[in-house]
Design a protein around this motif. Structure first.
Motif, mmCIF file in Angstrom:
data_model
loop_
_atom_site.group_PDB
_atom_site.id
_atom_site.type_symbol
_atom_site.label_atom_id
_atom_site.label_comp_id
_atom_site.label_asym_id
_atom_site.label_seq_id
_atom_site.Cartn_x
_atom_site.Cartn_y
_atom_site.Cartn_z
ATOM 1 N N LEU A 185 0.848 -1.161 0.181
ATOM 2 C CA LEU A 185 -0.085 0.023 0.049
ATOM 3 C C LEU A 185 0.992 1.411 -0.099
ATOM 4 O O LEU A 185 1.895 1.405 0.996
ATOM 5 N N LYS A 186 0.669 2.074 -0.756
ATOM 6 C CA LYS A 186 1.188 3.525 -0.931
ATOM 7 C C LYS A 186 0.479 4.349 0.236
ATOM 8 O O LYS A 186 -0.637 4.677 -0.185
ATOM 9 N N ILE A 187 1.023 4.959 0.952
ATOM 10 C CA ILE A 187 0.386 5.633 2.262
ATOM 11 C C ILE A 187 0.827 6.910 2.205
ATOM 12 O O ILE A 187 2.112 7.054 2.498
ATOM 13 N N ARG A 188 0.212 8.101 2.090
ATOM 14 C CA ARG A 188 0.503 9.253 2.021
ATOM 15 C C ARG A 188 0.991 9.717 3.531
ATOM 16 O O ARG A 188 0.110 9.194 4.519
ATOM 17 N N THR A 189 2.080 10.310 3.632
ATOM 18 C CA THR A 189 2.539 11.087 4.929
ATOM 19 C C THR A 189 2.976 12.159 4.663
ATOM 20 O O THR A 189 3.327 12.607 3.324
ATOM 21 N N PRO A 208 5.364 10.607 0.454
ATOM 22 C CA PRO A 208 5.272 12.101 1.047
ATOM 23 C C PRO A 208 4.500 12.607 0.010
ATOM 24 O O PRO A 208 4.635 12.561 -1.097
ATOM 25 N N MET A 209 3.617 13.643 0.523
ATOM 26 C CA MET A 209 2.830 14.270 -0.347
ATOM 27 C C MET A 209 2.234 15.463 0.666
ATOM 28 O O MET A 209 1.685 15.322 1.685
ATOM 29 N N ALA A 214 -3.718 15.377 -1.089
ATOM 30 C CA ALA A 214 -3.995 13.938 -0.516
ATOM 31 C C ALA A 214 -5.380 13.669 -1.017
ATOM 32 O O ALA A 214 -5.511 12.364 -1.526
ATOM 33 N N TYR A 215 -6.439 14.261 -0.940
ATOM 34 C CA TYR A 215 -7.662 13.867 -1.289
ATOM 35 C C TYR A 215 -7.721 13.675 -2.640
ATOM 36 O O TYR A 215 -8.085 12.506 -3.175
#
Length: 344
Positions: A185-189, A208-209, A214-215
């Protein structure tokens, strides 16, 4: 015994799951009562303090914390001008402005403050605390006070208060019950190295984003998941583009209220006392507002079935991975263990 010497002793591991703490506070996402503020006519001779942060004007950092600070300092002849929503730049720019004297006060996360003084990043470490009681005890205790004194001496930056930001959880379109469910899973942090390290340990992949992106990233599938405190998830409406809220409780998170030693030294004794008192009241107001927002939002989501709330997360499994690996991967591993030990 010095803090460095104490950190050489063994620390206990984190064993308990996150528990809720019921606190009285401000109404959910509504500004605090501004009637007292409106009664004050700002003296043209008042000392102006500029206070910058990244959060929406509806966020408790502004509506509860900054509003309380403004009210409390008005009678001391100090006018607080706030700049929410990153108006003067990100946390890095905010810190630089404070360091150079262009700004008096700002909100800076531990990971960003850690760029200036590495040990300050410890408060962004996962599973450091289990609840808000432990958070309050440690962040207002002697260990972090010593860290901040050392940072002030070395960098000129002074942490004047530490506010509760919320407990971070993961949203996703698949149920996350255990570390293996994060694989792939690519998890936005946030764009901070500690998040990348931490999620790699937890079997995930941090992406990172900027929060503002993010939305759309979730909606278009550029990322699969994100992690934030419940109030932020609510304001950003991530429940519209995610199916599950997984109660990982992987971080009971702090934000630092930062100024400079130069500014603090410029205050008269009376002004300094008033500032410290106002910051303490603002800290408590922010904590109470956020805790209430967390609890009320969960109730609303459950009633409205806005998002599936997954309470069956094996938090112990995530905690154990962090306990086994994180202290050896960071420069402040002994401090991490010492803070855990101090609140057990």
């Amino acid at each position: 015994m010095t803090r460095t010497a104490r950190r050489r002793g063994p620390g206990t591991l984190l064993l308990a799951a996150l528990s809720a703490l019921a606190l009285a506070g401000c109404s959910l996402w509504e500004p605090v009562d501004v009637s007292q503020i409106e009664k004050h006519t700002v003296d043209p001779d008042a000392r102006v303090i500029r206070f910058a942060h990244q959060y929406d004007p509806a966020h408790p950092v502004e509506s509860c914390g900054a509003a309380t600070l403004r009210t409390e300092l008005a009678d001391d002849g100090i006018a607080v001008e706030t700049y929410p929503s990153g108006q003067i730049g990100g946390e890095g720019e905010t810190t630089e402005q404070i360091a150079t004297g262009g700004l008096e006060l700002g909100v800076v996360g531990p990971s960003f403050l850690g760029i200036w003084y590495p040990e300050a990043a410890v408060l962004d470490a996962p599973y450091l605390f289990t609840d808000v009681d432990q958070f309050d005890e440690a962040t207002n205790g002697p260990i972090m006070a010593e860290v901040y004194d050392e940072m002030a001496e070395e960098t000129g930056l002074r942490v004047t208060s530490t506010w509760y930001y919320g407990t971070r959880h993961i949203t996703s379109n698949v149920e996350i019950d255990e570390p293996d469910d994060l694989a792939g899973l690519k998890i936005r942090t946030p764009d901070a190295p500690l998040y990348i390290t931490s999620f790699a340990i937890m079997h995930g992949s941090a992406t990172p984003m900027a929060l503002s992106e993010a939305y759309l990233g979730l909606q278009q599938g550029a990322i699969d998941a994100q992690e934030n405190p419940i109030p932020t998830i609510d304001v950003q409406k991530f429940y519209e583009v995610q199916e599950y809220l997984n109660l990982t409780a992987h971080m009971v998170q702090a934000v630092n209220i930062v100024t400079s030693e130069r500014f603090m030294d410029s205050l008269t004794p009376a002004e300094r006392e008033g500032m410290e008192d106002a910051l303490e009241k603002a800290r408590i107001a922010t904590r109470d507002c956020i805790v209430e927002a967390e609890e009320e939002t969960l109730r609303q989501w459950a009633e409205e079935e806005a998002i599936t709330i997954n309470e069956d997360v094996d938090v112990d499994a995530f905690q154990q991975l962090i306990a086994d690996e994180l202290p050896s991967k960071v420069a402040w591993g002994d401090l991490y263990l010492e803070l855990q030990e101090s609140v057990r």
